[in-house]
Write an enzyme that holds these catalytic residues in place. Structure first.
Site, mmCIF file in Angstrom:
data_model
loop_
_atom_site.group_PDB
_atom_site.id
_atom_site.type_symbol
_atom_site.label_atom_id
_atom_site.label_comp_id
_atom_site.label_asym_id
_atom_site.label_seq_id
_atom_site.Cartn_x
_atom_site.Cartn_y
_atom_site.Cartn_z
ATOM 1 N NE ARG A 72 9.525 -18.192 -10.674
ATOM 2 C CZ ARG A 72 10.724 -17.883 -10.207
ATOM 3 N NH1 ARG A 72 11.225 -16.683 -10.412
ATOM 4 N NH2 ARG A 72 11.416 -18.759 -9.520
ATOM 5 C CD GLN A 103 22.240 -20.865 -5.401
ATOM 6 O OE1 GLN A 103 22.675 -20.067 -6.221
ATOM 7 N NE2 GLN A 103 22.515 -22.149 -5.451
ATOM 8 C CG HIS A 121 18.693 -16.174 -4.481
ATOM 9 N ND1 HIS A 121 19.056 -16.945 -5.557
ATOM 10 C CD2 HIS A 121 19.835 -15.548 -4.085
ATOM 11 C CE1 HIS A 121 20.355 -16.800 -5.790
ATOM 12 N NE2 HIS A 121 20.844 -15.965 -4.907
ATOM 13 C CB CYS A 132 8.029 1.019 4.211
ATOM 14 S SG CYS A 132 6.581 -0.053 4.337
ATOM 15 C CB CYS A 154 4.444 3.554 3.351
ATOM 16 S SG CYS A 154 5.238 2.692 1.978
ATOM 17 N N GLY A 191 22.033 -29.659 -7.165
ATOM 18 C CA GLY A 191 21.197 -28.977 -8.158
ATOM 19 C C GLY A 191 21.484 -27.505 -8.316
ATOM 20 C CG ASN A 217 24.392 -30.273 -11.557
ATOM 21 O OD1 ASN A 217 23.980 -30.564 -12.671
ATOM 22 N ND2 ASN A 217 24.361 -29.051 -11.069
ATOM 23 N N PRO A 218 23.298 -33.554 -12.680
ATOM 24 C CG PRO A 218 21.272 -33.351 -13.840
ATOM 25 C CD PRO A 218 21.939 -33.024 -12.550
HETATM 26 P P1 NAD Z 1 20.574 -22.849 -12.182
HETATM 27 O O1 NAD Z 1 19.398 -22.943 -13.115
HETATM 28 O O2 NAD Z 1 21.641 -21.872 -12.481
HETATM 29 O O3 NAD Z 1 21.216 -24.271 -12.091
HETATM 30 C C1 NAD Z 1 20.418 -25.403 -11.936
HETATM 31 C C2 NAD Z 1 21.355 -26.580 -11.872
HETATM 32 O O4 NAD Z 1 20.568 -27.734 -11.636
HETATM 33 C C3 NAD Z 1 22.146 -26.832 -13.139
HETATM 34 O O5 NAD Z 1 23.519 -26.988 -12.828
HETATM 35 C C4 NAD Z 1 21.559 -28.122 -13.690
HETATM 36 O O6 NAD Z 1 22.527 -28.938 -14.341
HETATM 37 C C5 NAD Z 1 21.076 -28.774 -12.425
HETATM 38 N N1 NAD Z 1 19.982 -29.717 -12.607
HETATM 39 C C6 NAD Z 1 19.066 -29.799 -13.607
HETATM 40 N N2 NAD Z 1 18.216 -30.789 -13.388
HETATM 41 C C7 NAD Z 1 18.587 -31.367 -12.213
HETATM 42 C C8 NAD Z 1 18.085 -32.448 -11.448
HETATM 43 N N3 NAD Z 1 17.006 -33.124 -11.851
HETATM 44 N N4 NAD Z 1 18.712 -32.754 -10.291
HETATM 45 C C9 NAD Z 1 19.796 -32.065 -9.877
HETATM 46 N N5 NAD Z 1 20.313 -31.036 -10.571
HETATM 47 C C10 NAD Z 1 19.714 -30.694 -11.711
HETATM 48 O O7 NAD Z 1 19.981 -22.650 -10.718
HETATM 49 P P2 NAD Z 1 20.687 -22.130 -9.427
HETATM 50 O O8 NAD Z 1 22.095 -22.591 -9.332
HETATM 51 O O9 NAD Z 1 19.756 -22.390 -8.331
HETATM 52 O O10 NAD Z 1 20.709 -20.596 -9.768
HETATM 53 C C11 NAD Z 1 20.270 -19.763 -8.864
HETATM 54 C C12 NAD Z 1 18.938 -19.054 -9.237
HETATM 55 O O11 NAD Z 1 17.806 -19.826 -9.607
HETATM 56 C C13 NAD Z 1 18.484 -18.386 -8.005
HETATM 57 O O12 NAD Z 1 18.393 -17.010 -8.238
HETATM 58 C C14 NAD Z 1 17.115 -18.949 -7.667
HETATM 59 O O13 NAD Z 1 16.367 -18.024 -6.941
HETATM 60 C C15 NAD Z 1 16.623 -19.240 -9.009
HETATM 61 N N6 NAD Z 1 15.502 -20.139 -9.246
HETATM 62 C C16 NAD Z 1 14.836 -20.798 -8.238
HETATM 63 C C17 NAD Z 1 13.810 -21.714 -8.543
HETATM 64 C C18 NAD Z 1 13.048 -22.408 -7.439
HETATM 65 O O14 NAD Z 1 12.891 -21.861 -6.347
HETATM 66 N N7 NAD Z 1 12.586 -23.643 -7.684
HETATM 67 C C19 NAD Z 1 13.505 -21.972 -9.868
HETATM 68 C C20 NAD Z 1 14.200 -21.280 -10.865
HETATM 69 C C21 NAD Z 1 15.199 -20.374 -10.540
HETATM 70 ZN ZN ZN Z 2 5.296 0.474 2.568
#
Ligand code: NAD
Ligand code: ZN
Length: 254
Positions: A72, A103, A121, A132, A154, A191, A217-218
């Protein structure tokens, strides 16, 4: 794409001094990174979260978890910020106060030029000792040990510096985000499915505090009904258009 706000919303955007942008996995979708729950390639439809993203999983299968996060990290590091990250970074220059709360753990907002990003996050770009909390760059940790978590002085194991299922969000980041959301006059929710609490509460806090809410958001979300404007489009298409419309409103404000 072209966006036109109704006059009432234009007036609120024109007057806004404190703005919060709140983003989730969807904002990185056009950079080629999978979202969390939704969409055909959602990460957790291929892996069970409890198998990979929990402290229990890490203690049981540290190598598997370490290698998966290594992948990742490399995915995020080789991805490029898209038009949405770039527009969200430029918006900082438009308002007297602007805070980006994410997030996401991919670091793409920072690479697009956003400063002072609040990461609820954590980040894939750092490792930290599970015992630690000592930190090290993920790249260094992987160079040292690609297949198994390196051991800290540690005696503890290094892990990705992200928040896992069942873990607390970093308190300072969460408090800052809640304070700014409650006090802002405009919140952009981009998003995010906003199903993960307490992060989801930010949109409600902003709305209850009187902020205008714009959702990008789509798909509809549980918070769509609170939004003053719903843009049902991909973030990379909507954000540059939204930026142009916002700048248009502000020019009328001098
Ligand atoms: P989620 O997957 O729950 O929601 C993603 C949202 O994005 C959905 O509502 C979806 O409809 C929308 N979406 C899809 N394609 C889109 C686009 N092209 N443009 C705009 N919106 C779009 O994600 P979340 O709400 O961020 O949930 C949180 C968790 O996801 C966190 O824990 C985060 O750490 C983690 N996460 C992060 C990444 C990253 O850093 N890129 C990737 C995957 C998951
Ligand atoms: Zn340590």
């Amino acid at each position: 794409m072209r966006i036109e706000m109704v006059e009432e919303l234009r007036a609120r955007v024109r007057r806004a001094t404190k703005v919060v942008a709140f983003t989730g996995a969807g904002v990185s979708r056009e950079s080629g990174l999978a979202t969390f729950r939704e969409g055909k390639d959602a990460l957790w439809q291929r892996y069970r979260p409890e198998d990979l993203a929990s402290p229990q999983a890490f203690l049981r299968h540290p190598e598997t978890v370490w290698r998966w996060y290594g992948e990742r990290f490399r995915g995020a590091a080789s991805a490029q910020p898209n038009a949405a990250h770039l527009a969200l970074a430029r918006l900082a220059a438009v308002f007297p106060s602007y805070l980006l709360v994410t997030q996401n753990v991919d670091g793409l907002h920072q690479r697009a030029g956003s400063r002072g990003v609040v990461e609820l996050h954590g980040t894939l770009h750092d490792a930290r000792c599970h015992a630690c909390a000592r930190r090290m760059e993920m790249q260094r940790a992987l160079d040292r040990s690609p297949d198994t978590p390196p051991r800290c002085e540690c005696g503890g194991l290094y892990r990705p510096a992200v928040v896992w299922f069942g873990e607390m969000l970093p308190q300072d980041a969460m408090e800052r985000a809640m304070r700014e959301a409650a006090a802002c006059d405009l919140l952009l929710a981009v998003g995010t499915s906003a199903t993960v609490f307490p992060a989801a509460g930010l949109i409600e806090l902003a709305h209850r505090g009187g902020a205008a809410v714009i959702e990008v958001n789509p798909e509809a979300t549980a918070f769509s009904s609170l939004a003053d404007l719903r843009l049902r489009a991909a973030a990379a298409a909507a954000l540059p258009a939204l930026e142009a419309e916002i700048r248009g409103c502000r020019e009328g404000s001098a």
